[in-house]
Write an enzyme that holds these catalytic residues in place. Structure first.
Site, short mmCIF file in Angstrom:
data_model
loop_
_atom_site.label_atom_id
_atom_site.label_comp_id
_atom_site.label_asym_id
_atom_site.label_seq_id
_atom_site.Cartn_x
_atom_site.Cartn_y
_atom_site.Cartn_z
N ASP A 1 -74.07 -17.00 14.64
CA ASP A 1 -74.56 -18.07 15.52
C ASP A 1 -75.81 -18.73 14.95
OD1 ASP A 1 -75.53 -15.40 16.07
OD2 ASP A 1 -76.63 -16.21 17.79
N SER B 1 -94.15 40.07 -6.82
CA SER B 1 -93.01 39.38 -6.17
C SER B 1 -93.45 38.75 -4.84
CB SER B 1 -91.82 40.33 -5.97
OG SER B 1 -92.22 41.58 -5.44
#
Lengths: 301, 639
Positions: free
Chosen positions: B176, B551
């Site tokens: 539009d 670790s």
């Protein structure tokens, strides 16, 4: 090629898949059983998921003490017929504290009667996954919630830290103290629920079907006088009206709809032609638009 | 209100009112299509979805009333209804006027029910779009007719293609605002065709629409665009083939979710059929074991079925008592999926914390859960330019091609052939967050050609010769906690008992096997992985292995635990408070670290994640080294 499976078949298969995933991965699941129509559909799906075994988890009903008598009767009959384990959670102190649906503010009432006993029961039994009947079409806040929704140790929902859910893979891992609320019927709409009830001939609480019931009208809500504890205003007398319920909560707070629909197809017909959405009947959901989201963050289902 | 409103389907309304049973019969046979809408706020995406809900009469009057009042408060359309407000969700987002997450909407027409994944077009939210696209059969890519094909259009199209969506609609919106000009539409379609072809999108359907005015949404052509000869958007959505239907043509696949064992005489394998069809009597193969059997029954609560198809949740009973559990895949015997443990895959990174190459993540694919390690990306893909960039890692919203290996063989199919057996997620072991979505492309030759050689003398034999149960006693703790001292005492005690042991010490291993590794996070992970593999070989040889490594990361300790047989990994937390370890500072390392001479020092500028449930915890402030060693040996022998 035409589609072999209908939308109800696909929704059913997805829900069953979710039930099985949770049972395979959670340590102690439970199903929140409100005895309403969504719960009835959930229970039906759970039975299908594990057939021929019974659902490998108990049903948890949060009762306020102000539940419809028909609802309690239906609950007990269902539990007996299907050989289910039922746990009833109730806030025993509420009455002593003077909390009741007539005098207590609705937010406080739902906190004391629903949210609190629910959290306590989950903690007491050590449930790490709870199935709930929430649907994404109910409310804008629900539309964005995941199927697996995580709660911290205080049962709070944080919409900012939701885990992405891809394909049909669900990450059910959680830290100690955390729990998951799982919504197997997230993708169902109210219409799907009713169509499925009709297709599967699921037995639901008779309150959903119209029948002449003793009623009074207050603040635009039609209330059913379900037992002698209902406080009538001076001069107020209950009138017999053909009504049914679209949603079931505490009876003094749940509005009925004037209706002649006494069968499932009539209900669907009424719904399709209707002009008000489901939660309007629940006094608890009124208030600001985002109120559901606030409640969820506090631990409401 | 001025907004043109499409009339509700009047015929349906009549039928509902006059013959509800006939209406319901018709609606029992509706199918289901899931689609995603891609575009930015400015493309009018929310408006389009709002319009679809509105036109399919999925709104009730009270919702409309709320919408009208919201439109006046937050709306951007003046006095008109702002459909976008229907779909913009959470309160905070509503204030900002943008959608920032995936939301699912529902509407239905006479022939189909639709689930719409509404995802934002914002740059930083690739992950949301990928999430929404993962379940979609179709994508609607919105383009503003005034702006044409933009960078974000390309990005969305690339993601849509990456996620394997088979149907693409190019919706040229806001017609539009360009006077419904055909030339504008044709130019955008031509532009897009060139781009789509270049990324492998083989076909798409272009529709000129106005979500705001309602042109070509439910019926076409709109009076404003008589030149348009194609279907309306809704009509197109109603007629494309859904994925589940297409999947029926593929070979049979059932990922086993759960084994149903109500009694001794019933054993059913429950799952959602991912592909193909299955009938009673079919020969099936269970993977990864490869054993075959026949389908004896297809069990449902509504009675046994003669056959079932993709998209159905069923329970299968086989004729033979074969081993089959969650994670296995029951497949067509003559067309089984592949099995491998090394893959090339595309990853979409979804977490704030970046990818750590070498780290073990939990991987979920179908109903399989394994441990997977991702190598440094081969390259990263710039989603805007589609260039390949060099990358060492992947950050939030980054997409890269990687090699990954799993700790055991998994059953898979390339993602292009099966979303269920090719799509996976990665989960961080610590936070449990879903950190990545991935798509497997193919198995790497390495895994195909390097087979596990079965040996005749197995680990049980080795252990039996030594008359002991192999184990890994894994000591973890801060530098200076006392790990090496205690490990040494443990080994001495075991030696006195004639146990065959081996002590792997952190510092010693770094002189040989791991001398190529430093102390960055990635190197530390690789250090532990190698030590884990060595420890695993030693337990295969029947030894009791004692390790003394800081670790520091939980994920790696869990990775090593997963390498061992159940019960063989004994995690011992040497619990010494940082202040105490630093006070002892046997090797003078803390002083150096504090002085900034040592980087990445655990406890100072690199984290230590204490074990949550170690098998043994040694509080060195209360227990001497000898007592600690005695306790560990006692617990080991008690197993």
């Amino acid at each position: 090629m035409t589609d072999t499976l209908t939308h109800l078949d696909r929704l059913e298969a997805e829900s069953i898949h979710i039930f099985r995933e949770v049972v395979a991965e959670a340590e102690r699941p439970v199903m929140l059983y409100s005895v309403g129509k969504d719960s009835s559909v959930m229970l039906h799906l759970a039975r299908k998921a594990f057939y021929p075994s019974p659902p490998p988890f108990p049903m948890l009903h949060v009762a306020s003490g102000w539940d419809f008598r028909d609802l309690i009767a239906h609950r007990d009959r269902t539990v007996r017929d299907y050989g289910l384990e039922l746990i009833v959670a109730q806030n025993a102190e509420a009455e002593a504290q003077g909390i009741n649906p007539f005098d207590t503010d609705s937010a406080l009432y739902s906190e004391a009667q629903l949210t609190e006993p629910l959290k306590r029961a989950l903690d007491a039994h050590g449930f790490d996954a709870a199935f709930g009947g929430g649907r994404r079409d109910e409310e804008k806040a629900r539309a964005k919630e995941r199927i697996f929704s995580f709660r911290n140790a205080a049962h709070r929902w944080d919409p900012k830290t939701q885990r992405p859910e891809l394909w049909n893979l669900y990450n059910a891992r959680k830290a100690k103290g955390e729990s998951i609320r799982v919504f197997p019927i997230s993708n169902w709409t109210e219409l799907d629920i009713w169509q499925y009830i009709a297709r599967e001939k699921i037995d639901i609480v008779p309150l959903y079907y119209s029948k002449p019931r003793p009623t009074v009208e207050r603040d635009g809500l039609i209330l059913v006088v379900d037992d002698e504890r209902f406080r009538l205003a001076p001069g107020e007398t209950p009138t017999l009206r053909p009504v049914r319920f679209r949603t079931l909560g505490c009876y003094p707070l749940t509005g009925a709809t004037q209706s002649e629909a006494a069968t499932t197809s009539r209900i669907i017909q009424e719904m399709l032609l209707a002009t008000t959405s489901e939660r309007q009947g629940r006094a608890i959901d009124k208030g600001q638009a985002a109120s559901m989201e606030d409640k969820k963050q506090q631990g409401y289902f | 209100m001025d907004t043109p409103v499409m009339p509700p389907a009047a015929a349906a309304e009549d039928l509902i009112a006059t013959d509800i049973e006939a209406y319901l019969d018709r609606h029992q046979t509706k199918s289901l299509l899931r689609f995603i809408t891609c575009g930015s706020v400015d493309d009018g995406k929310s408006t389009l979805i709002g319009r679809l809900l509105y036109d399919s009469r999925m709104l009730f009057e009270d919702q409309l009333a709320a919408l009208e009042s919201d439109s006046r408060r937050h709306g951007t359309q003046g006095a008109e209804i702002d459909f976008a407000l229907l779909v913009d969700g959470l309160a905070a987002e509503r204030e900002q006027g943008i959608t920032i997450d995936v939301a699912y909407r529902f509407f239905t027409t006479e022939t189909r029910k639709f689930i719409v994944a509404d995802t934002p077009g914002h740059e930083q939210y690739t992950r949301n779009m990928v999430t929404g696209a993962s379940t979609a059969d179709l994508a609607v890519i919105l383009v503003d007719a005034r702006k044409g094909v933009l960078t974000q259009t390309r990005r969305h199209s690339y993601l849509v293609h990456l996620l394997g969506i088979r149907h693409v609609v190019l919706a040229v919106n806001k017609m539009d605002l360009v006077g419904y000009d055909r030339a504008v539409f044709d130019r955008i379609v031509a532009d897009y065709a060139v781009f789509a072809g270049s990324i492998g999108i083989s076909g798409f359907t272009a529709i000129p629409i106005s979500g705001f005015k309602g042109d070509n949404i439910t019926s076409a052509p709109s009076a404003n665009m008589p030149w348009y000869a194609g279907p309306s958007l809704v009509r197109h959505l109603e007629t494309v083939e859904v994925d589940a239907t297409a999947a029926e043509q593929r070979p049979f696949r059932l990922p086993v979710q759960w084994v149903n064992r109500p009694s001794h005489d019933f054993r059913g394998f429950a799952g959602l059929i991912a592909g193909g069809r299955v009938a009673v009597g079919d020969v099936v193969r269970v993977l990864p074991s490869g054993r075959t059997s026949r389908v004896a029954r297809i069990v449902t609560m509504d009675g046994d079925l003669p056959h079932a198809v993709a998209g159905q949740s069923v329970t299968l009973v086989l004729t033979d008592e074969i081993d089959c559990s969650r994670g296995d895949v029951i497949a067509a015997a003559d067309a089984p999926p592949e099995v491998s443990d090394q893959f090339e895959a595309t990853l979409v990174w979804m977490a704030e914390a970046e990818l750590v190459p070498g780290r073990a993540y939990v991987m979920k694919l179908g109903t399989q859960t394994v441990s997977a390690t991702v190598q440094a990306p081969k390259y990263q893909i710039n989603v805007n330019s589609l260039e390949h960039l060099a990358a060492k890692t992947l950050e939030l919203n980054a997409i890269g091609v990687v090699q990954l290996s799993t700790d055991r063989r998994i059953v898979f199919e390339p993602y292009a052939e099966s979303r269920t057996l090719g799509g996976f997620i990665l989960i961080d072991r610590m936070t449990n967050a879903t950190v990545a979505a991935g798509m497997l492309h193919f198995a790497l030759r390495r895994a195909q050609n390097v087979h596990w050689q079965a040996t005749d003398i197995g680990r049980d034999h080795h252990a039996a010769c030594k008359n002991q149960k192999p184990a890994v006693i894994w000591l973890t703790g801060l530098s200076g906690a006392g790990k090496s001292t205690i490990a040494n005492l443990v080994e001495k005690r075991l030696a006195r008992m004639n146990r065959h042991t081996f002590l792997l010490d952190g510092d010693n291993v770094r002189h040989g096997l791991n001398r190529d590794l430093g102390f960055t996070e990635a190197d530390r992970i690789e250090n532990i992985r190698r030590v884990g593999e060595v420890a695993r070989l030693m337990t295969d040889a029947g030894l009791i292995v004692i390790t003394a490594f800081i670790s520091p990361f939980r994920a790696e300790r869990e990775m090593v635990r997963a390498m061992m047989e159940p019960g063989e990994f004994i995690e011992v937390f040497i619990d010494t408070p940082l202040a105490e370890a630093e006070r002892r500072d046997v090797k003078g390392l803390y002083a150096k670290a504090r002085a900034g001479q040592l980087k990445n020092f655990t406890g100072i500028d690199s984290p230590y994640e204490p074990p949550e449930t170690p098998e043994i915890r040694i509080d060195t402030t209360r227990l001497g080294a000898e007592e600690a060693a005695e306790l560990i040996v006692e617990r080991l022998l008690d197993r």
